[in-house]
Design an enzyme around this catalytic site. Sequence first.
Site, PDB file in Angstrom:
ATOM      1  N   ALA A 174       0.786  -1.235   0.000  1.00 28.31           N
ATOM      2  CA  ALA A 174       0.000   0.000   0.000  1.00 28.31           C
ATOM      3  C   ALA A 174       0.816   1.282   0.000  1.00 28.31           C
ATOM      4  O   ALA A 174       0.376   2.298  -0.545  1.00 28.31           O
ATOM      5  CB  ALA A 174      -0.928   0.008   1.212  1.00 28.31           C
TER       6      ALA A 174
ATOM      7  N   ASP B 217       4.200  -9.545   4.953  1.00 29.17           N
ATOM      8  CA  ASP B 217       4.631  -9.928   3.610  1.00 29.17           C
ATOM      9  C   ASP B 217       3.402 -10.431   2.868  1.00 29.17           C
ATOM     10  O   ASP B 217       2.722 -11.365   3.331  1.00 29.17           O
ATOM     11  CB  ASP B 217       5.694 -11.026   3.713  1.00 29.17           C
ATOM     12  CG  ASP B 217       6.290 -11.397   2.361  1.00 29.17           C
ATOM     13  OD1 ASP B 217       5.633 -11.144   1.323  1.00 29.17           O
ATOM     14  OD2 ASP B 217       7.400 -11.947   2.336  1.00 29.17           O
TER      15      ASP B 217
ATOM     16  N   CYS C 266       3.635  -0.032 -12.156  1.00 31.41           N
ATOM     17  CA  CYS C 266       4.093   1.150 -12.894  1.00 31.41           C
ATOM     18  C   CYS C 266       5.288   0.760 -13.758  1.00 31.41           C
ATOM     19  O   CYS C 266       6.305   1.452 -13.794  1.00 31.41           O
ATOM     20  CB  CYS C 266       4.443   2.291 -11.943  1.00 31.41           C
ATOM     21  SG  CYS C 266       5.646   1.870 -10.668  1.00 31.41           S
TER      22      CYS C 266
END
Length: 461
Positions: free
Chosen positions: A276, A322, A390
């Site tokens: 996040a 994790d 990205c």
Amino acid sequence: MARIQAPPSRSGHRPKPWSKTSAEATPPVPPGLPARLAAAAILAEVVGNGRAIDEYFAGEVVHSRLLGLEPRDRALVRSIVTVSLRRLGTIRKILAGLLERGLPRKSGSLEWTLVVAAAQLLFLDVPDHAAVNLCVQAVRNDPQSQPYAALANAVARNLTKLRDNLPEQDPLIDLPQWMAARWRQSFGAEALERIAAACRTEPRLDITVKGEAETWAERLDGDLLSTGSVRLRGHTPVPELPGFEDGHWWVQDAAAAMPARLLKAQWSERIADLCAAPGGKTAQLASAGAQVVAVDRSAERLKRLASNLERLNLSVETKVADVVTYEAAPFDAILLDAPCSATGTIRRHPDVGWTKRLSDIASLATLQSRMLDRAVSLLRPGGRLVYCVCSIEPEEGETQIAALMRRNPDVLRDPITLDEVAGQAEWLTDKGELRTLPYFSPAPGFEGMDGFFAARLIRRA
């Protein structure tokens, strides 16, 4: 332009470096010198050690060269480093043309000091005399480069003569060869040229607004994009802009803002935001009224996320874990913004071109597949998953989703529609996945945006 021959490192008599022989005061440090020394040192480490610029300016440990610098000087250092990396291929070619024998061996920080000078003299609005003098001072500051002060002075002065008649360079020279070769194969020569051209230009800042975007576009002197983001026209420091302290908006590239919108978060839905930090997408989900669990393996990054959300007056649950081994009750929807090569952000973060390696892609793709499998297992039947990166590498995007669907028949695509991407057909693949590239777009109002991939999936009920 005359080529300059470096003097031998040990020839003839040279005056000994200044040394303090009495209790006299130490000569004052020239104004601006610490900033130039910091820029050269950080450049050397970014390119040599593969560390991102943000680690030096916003990481847990600030670079020692930045300690004691005023905010204005820190901003100058970042500007010099960014421009140097954005035009590193061009700068190196120009310097090679000015040095008859190339860079002297064992010359310490000489190369990066010259790169810093070239960035200022050719691409930044820095007075000639200041850039030249500080270049020489920086060379003299390093015992290894000190013998080449005269050489540095000559190179810097020739750079001032070049600036107004700078030979045009192919934009591809500023991209790493392995990246250019991959992107030519994946997207074609024309797209590659457009990416290279866009990478030479500093992009404008995009923000995501909690409330009425059109109102804030007017207040902030920005343009409202068809995707809902606001693109600022000016360069005022972010904390000084209206609405920042009151938490009305946050910085987020227009492409990065699209995946969270594609998840279509509903009021009171239980949603996991996996990987996040730093929290832009988390804020979008929380703004929609969802009950968000923000998961990240870094406790320090989650602290910064919590701080950002506190400014925005938003509340979420945070969990240090994790993703691959994370366990929780099934979620209604999940956003997985997976760790990736970040090659899609090269227009905004030029260090990506010099910190990433071809081998990174395979190792990251392996991690992404494990995270995807875990994310699917955390979904309730009928639940939604948006996977995004990205990166513009197919192995981290289209290929990743195709492989997931082959190994898990319970996963279905939920194709993204044209109206969800502001009517821009070029942003959609034939499978209904989002694919943007980091170049200038012909779409009205879109000078450019980051490269992003996103796919929306459903777990079979």
